[in-house]
Design a protein around this motif. Structure first.
Motif, PDB file in Angstrom:
ATOM      1  N   VAL A   1      -0.603  17.940  12.042  1.00 58.38           N
ATOM      2  CA  VAL A   1      -0.118  16.547  12.795  1.00 58.38           C
ATOM      3  C   VAL A   1       1.937  17.321  13.039  1.00 58.38           C
ATOM      4  O   VAL A   1       2.277  17.018  12.153  1.00 58.38           O
ATOM      5  CB  VAL A   1      -0.537  15.833  11.714  1.00 58.38           C
ATOM      6  N   LEU A   2       2.015  16.149  13.875  1.00 55.34           N
ATOM      7  CA  LEU A   2       2.891  15.821  14.407  1.00 55.34           C
ATOM      8  C   LEU A   2       3.343  14.276  14.512  1.00 55.34           C
ATOM      9  O   LEU A   2       2.357  13.544  15.451  1.00 55.34           O
ATOM     10  CB  LEU A   2       3.418  16.292  15.700  1.00 55.34           C
ATOM     11  N   MET A   3       3.868  13.972  13.936  1.00 58.23           N
ATOM     12  CA  MET A   3       4.229  12.277  13.915  1.00 58.23           C
ATOM     13  C   MET A   3       5.379  12.800  14.405  1.00 58.23           C
ATOM     14  O   MET A   3       7.242  12.614  13.735  1.00 58.23           O
ATOM     15  CB  MET A   3       4.751  11.990  12.188  1.00 58.23           C
ATOM     16  N   VAL A   4       5.297  11.381  15.678  1.00 58.53           N
ATOM     17  CA  VAL A   4       6.821  11.043  16.700  1.00 58.53           C
ATOM     18  C   VAL A   4       7.356   9.596  15.685  1.00 58.53           C
ATOM     19  O   VAL A   4       6.451   8.605  16.631  1.00 58.53           O
ATOM     20  CB  VAL A   4       6.185  11.349  17.313  1.00 58.53           C
ATOM     21  N   ASP A   5       8.276   9.754  15.452  1.00 60.10           N
ATOM     22  CA  ASP A   5       8.874   8.237  15.185  1.00 60.10           C
ATOM     23  C   ASP A   5       9.851   7.395  16.497  1.00 60.10           C
ATOM     24  O   ASP A   5      10.434   8.168  17.280  1.00 60.10           O
ATOM     25  CB  ASP A   5      10.136   8.025  14.452  1.00 60.10           C
ATOM     26  N   MET A   6       9.289   6.741  17.361  1.00 57.73           N
ATOM     27  CA  MET A   6       9.757   6.169  18.666  1.00 57.73           C
ATOM     28  C   MET A   6      10.655   5.412  18.374  1.00 57.73           C
ATOM     29  O   MET A   6      11.205   3.999  19.623  1.00 57.73           O
ATOM     30  CB  MET A   6       9.146   5.927  20.327  1.00 57.73           C
ATOM     31  N   ASP A   7      10.588   4.083  17.384  1.00 53.83           N
ATOM     32  CA  ASP A   7      11.196   2.691  17.130  1.00 53.83           C
ATOM     33  C   ASP A   7      12.586   3.578  16.590  1.00 53.83           C
ATOM     34  O   ASP A   7      12.636   4.368  15.556  1.00 53.83           O
ATOM     35  CB  ASP A   7       9.875   2.269  15.967  1.00 53.83           C
ATOM     36  N   PRO A   8      12.964   2.538  17.131  1.00 46.70           N
ATOM     37  CA  PRO A   8      14.714   2.290  16.355  1.00 46.70           C
ATOM     38  C   PRO A   8      15.443   2.228  15.439  1.00 46.70           C
ATOM     39  O   PRO A   8      15.896   2.626  15.105  1.00 46.70           O
ATOM     40  CB  PRO A   8      15.430   1.592  17.838  1.00 46.70           C
ATOM     41  N   GLN A   9      14.298   1.262  14.955  1.00 48.26           N
ATOM     42  CA  GLN A   9      14.576   0.434  13.739  1.00 48.26           C
ATOM     43  C   GLN A   9      13.861   1.527  12.610  1.00 48.26           C
ATOM     44  O   GLN A   9      14.550   1.985  11.732  1.00 48.26           O
ATOM     45  CB  GLN A   9      13.306  -0.074  12.923  1.00 48.26           C
TER      46      GLN A   9
ATOM     47  N   LEU B   1       6.723  17.243  24.034  1.00 46.46           N
ATOM     48  CA  LEU B   1       5.040  17.486  23.750  1.00 46.46           C
ATOM     49  C   LEU B   1       4.110  18.575  24.764  1.00 46.46           C
ATOM     50  O   LEU B   1       3.443  18.844  23.267  1.00 46.46           O
ATOM     51  CB  LEU B   1       4.694  16.187  22.972  1.00 46.46           C
ATOM     52  N   ALA B   2       4.614  18.162  25.623  1.00 46.36           N
ATOM     53  CA  ALA B   2       3.518  19.500  26.444  1.00 46.36           C
ATOM     54  C   ALA B   2       3.914  20.887  26.303  1.00 46.36           C
ATOM     55  O   ALA B   2       2.931  21.357  26.042  1.00 46.36           O
ATOM     56  CB  ALA B   2       4.352  19.186  27.939  1.00 46.36           C
ATOM     57  N   THR B   3       4.989  21.111  25.388  1.00 44.28           N
ATOM     58  CA  THR B   3       5.989  22.387  25.053  1.00 44.28           C
ATOM     59  C   THR B   3       4.933  22.479  24.221  1.00 44.28           C
ATOM     60  O   THR B   3       5.639  23.695  23.611  1.00 44.28           O
ATOM     61  CB  THR B   3       7.342  22.364  25.308  1.00 44.28           C
ATOM     62  N   VAL B   4       5.204  21.708  22.916  1.00 43.34           N
ATOM     63  CA  VAL B   4       4.479  22.178  21.562  1.00 43.34           C
ATOM     64  C   VAL B   4       2.778  21.280  21.328  1.00 43.34           C
ATOM     65  O   VAL B   4       2.508  21.903  20.617  1.00 43.34           O
ATOM     66  CB  VAL B   4       5.219  21.044  20.580  1.00 43.34           C
ATOM     67  N   ALA B   5       2.545  21.285  21.817  1.00 48.59           N
ATOM     68  CA  ALA B   5       0.903  21.203  22.489  1.00 48.59           C
ATOM     69  C   ALA B   5       0.124  22.339  21.190  1.00 48.59           C
ATOM     70  O   ALA B   5      -0.518  21.159  20.119  1.00 48.59           O
ATOM     71  CB  ALA B   5       0.533  20.486  23.052  1.00 48.59           C
ATOM     72  N   PRO B   6       1.042  23.114  21.504  1.00 41.96           N
ATOM     73  CA  PRO B   6      -0.368  23.472  21.227  1.00 41.96           C
ATOM     74  C   PRO B   6      -0.415  24.782  20.156  1.00 41.96           C
ATOM     75  O   PRO B   6      -1.162  25.273  19.273  1.00 41.96           O
ATOM     76  CB  PRO B   6      -0.094  25.712  21.711  1.00 41.96           C
ATOM     77  N   ASP B   7       1.042  23.560  19.130  1.00 41.58           N
ATOM     78  CA  ASP B   7       1.290  23.917  17.663  1.00 41.58           C
ATOM     79  C   ASP B   7       0.001  22.388  17.083  1.00 41.58           C
ATOM     80  O   ASP B   7       0.393  22.766  15.885  1.00 41.58           O
ATOM     81  CB  ASP B   7       2.607  24.076  17.093  1.00 41.58           C
ATOM     82  N   TYR B   8      -0.133  21.634  17.825  1.00 43.72           N
ATOM     83  CA  TYR B   8      -0.921  20.346  17.120  1.00 43.72           C
ATOM     84  C   TYR B   8      -2.348  20.125  17.533  1.00 43.72           C
ATOM     85  O   TYR B   8      -2.697  20.508  17.635  1.00 43.72           O
ATOM     86  CB  TYR B   8       0.074  19.322  16.374  1.00 43.72           C
ATOM     87  N   GLU B   9      -2.961  19.615  16.306  1.00 45.82           N
ATOM     88  CA  GLU B   9      -4.103  18.984  16.527  1.00 45.82           C
ATOM     89  C   GLU B   9      -3.840  17.265  17.068  1.00 45.82           C
ATOM     90  O   GLU B   9      -4.644  17.533  17.633  1.00 45.82           O
ATOM     91  CB  GLU B   9      -4.763  19.431  14.897  1.00 45.82           C
ATOM     92  N   LEU B  10      -3.476  16.458  15.943  1.00 45.59           N
ATOM     93  CA  LEU B  10      -2.931  15.339  16.168  1.00 45.59           C
ATOM     94  C   LEU B  10      -1.579  14.921  16.215  1.00 45.59           C
ATOM     95  O   LEU B  10      -0.884  15.860  15.453  1.00 45.59           O
ATOM     96  CB  LEU B  10      -4.089  14.619  15.441  1.00 45.59           C
ATOM     97  N   VAL B  11      -1.283  14.472  17.294  1.00 47.63           N
ATOM     98  CA  VAL B  11      -0.352  13.951  17.777  1.00 47.63           C
ATOM     99  C   VAL B  11      -0.293  12.312  17.714  1.00 47.63           C
ATOM    100  O   VAL B  11      -0.693  11.500  17.915  1.00 47.63           O
ATOM    101  CB  VAL B  11       1.015  13.862  18.949  1.00 47.63           C
ATOM    102  N   ILE B  12       0.701  11.507  16.095  1.00 46.36           N
ATOM    103  CA  ILE B  12       0.551  10.057  16.176  1.00 46.36           C
ATOM    104  C   ILE B  12       2.092   9.468  16.365  1.00 46.36           C
ATOM    105  O   ILE B  12       3.240   9.714  15.768  1.00 46.36           O
ATOM    106  CB  ILE B  12       0.660   9.480  14.847  1.00 46.36           C
ATOM    107  N   ILE B  13       1.904   8.866  17.530  1.00 49.31           N
ATOM    108  CA  ILE B  13       3.223   7.931  17.973  1.00 49.31           C
ATOM    109  C   ILE B  13       3.149   6.654  17.514  1.00 49.31           C
ATOM    110  O   ILE B  13       2.653   5.961  17.808  1.00 49.31           O
ATOM    111  CB  ILE B  13       3.803   8.521  19.208  1.00 49.31           C
ATOM    112  N   ASP B  14       4.812   5.864  16.628  1.00 45.65           N
ATOM    113  CA  ASP B  14       4.518   4.583  16.493  1.00 45.65           C
ATOM    114  C   ASP B  14       5.718   4.382  17.374  1.00 45.65           C
ATOM    115  O   ASP B  14       6.784   4.660  17.296  1.00 45.65           O
ATOM    116  CB  ASP B  14       5.505   4.673  15.192  1.00 45.65           C
ATOM    117  N   CYS B  15       5.279   3.064  18.250  1.00 45.50           N
ATOM    118  CA  CYS B  15       6.002   3.003  19.246  1.00 45.50           C
ATOM    119  C   CYS B  15       6.741   1.370  19.180  1.00 45.50           C
ATOM    120  O   CYS B  15       6.959   1.022  17.582  1.00 45.50           O
ATOM    121  CB  CYS B  15       4.839   2.127  20.578  1.00 45.50           C
TER     122      CYS B  15
END
Length: 262
Positions: A34-42, A114-128
């Motif tokens: 899993v990759l967790m992506v924090d896209m919230d400036p908070q 994300l396209a460059t690292v996609a093969p390393d993960y099964e799921l990517v969760i993005i917090d908007c």
């Protein structure tokens, strides 16, 4: 094949970040990469994963605005075992939104990363972030599906229609593969008649797009972020922790069903 899920709702206070953090942790506990992506400036998701947003030297801002290598920005969250990767965020991300306005591919910056690292993960969760800004648009353009947390109250239903319009616009113009991953009822109190009425309306209008799992209003869920822990580590027996494990299982089942039907 990787599944990228954006957790989005422009209305704040609906359990969006709580959902993103606890879903990522629950999926990791099931031995998913899993990759967790924090896209919230908070940076609340970053702090909720136990990473000090004030102490990071590289963040999602650097990836969006420059050619900094992904490996220089990502951090490893070791619990729950076997852990998951985090692309952290802090206030610098506010500058990214401004900087993206001058970029020719401003809506696809995250998708390209994300396209460059996609093969390393099964799921990517993005917090908007809790708004329909350029950061959210980047997340929706990069995602395969949108998980929509919604509190069962009247104003939440009003906000849902605006988000659905945005999703449809992205699908029509930028990301034809985007779909609603599911609608998640959060902070639900079964003793509240209005909450039950709104829950019924959601099922009536969206049928199988509504997750069966319901996240209850739970003190442990509210306390866990202040300790930098997902609920399953703070109090694994709590109703909140158990509910997010159930959600993770439902997310996986739905993904397997769609893959089999494809």
């Amino acid at each position: 094949m990787v599944r990228i899920i954006a957790v989005a709702n422009q209305k704040g206070g609906v359990g969006k970040t709580t959902t993103a953090v606890n879903l990522a942790a629950s999926l990791a506990s099931m031995k998913r990469r899993v990759l967790m992506v924090d896209m919230d400036p908070q940076g609340n998701a970053t702090m909720g994963c136990g990473v000090d947003k004030h102490g990071i030297s590289r963040s999602s801002c650097d990836l969006l605005l420059s050619d900094v290598p992904f490996c220089d920005c990502v951090q490893r969250v070791t619990e729950p075992a076997p852990g998951f990767d985090l692309l952290p965020s802090n206030g610098d991300l506010t500058a990214a939104e401004v900087g993206l306005m001058d970029s020719a591919d401003r809506e696809r910056r995250l998708a390209k990363v994300l396209a460059t690292v996609a093969p390393d993960y099964e799921l990517v969760i993005i917090d908007c972030p809790p708004s329909l800004n350029m950061l959210t648009v980047n997340a929706l353009v990069a995602a395969h599906g949108v998980l929509i947390p919604i509190q069962c109250e009247y104003y939440a239903l009003e906000g849902l229609s605006a988000l659905l319009d945005t999703i449809e616009q992205i699908r029509s113009n930028r990301n034809g593969a985007l779909r609603i991953e599911g609608i998640l009822r959060t902070m639900h109190d079964p003793r509240n008649n209005l909450a039950n009425q709104v829950s019924t309306q959601l099922i009536t209008h969206f049928t199988d797009q509504v997750y069966r799992t319901i996240i209850p209003r739970n003190v442990r869920l509210a306390e866990a972020p202040s300790h930098g822990l997902p609920a399953m580590l703070y109090d694994p027996a709590s109703k909140g922790a158990v509910s997010y494990l159930a959600l993770a299982s439902e997310v996986l089942r739905r993904g397997e069903k769609r893959a089999a039907a494809a």
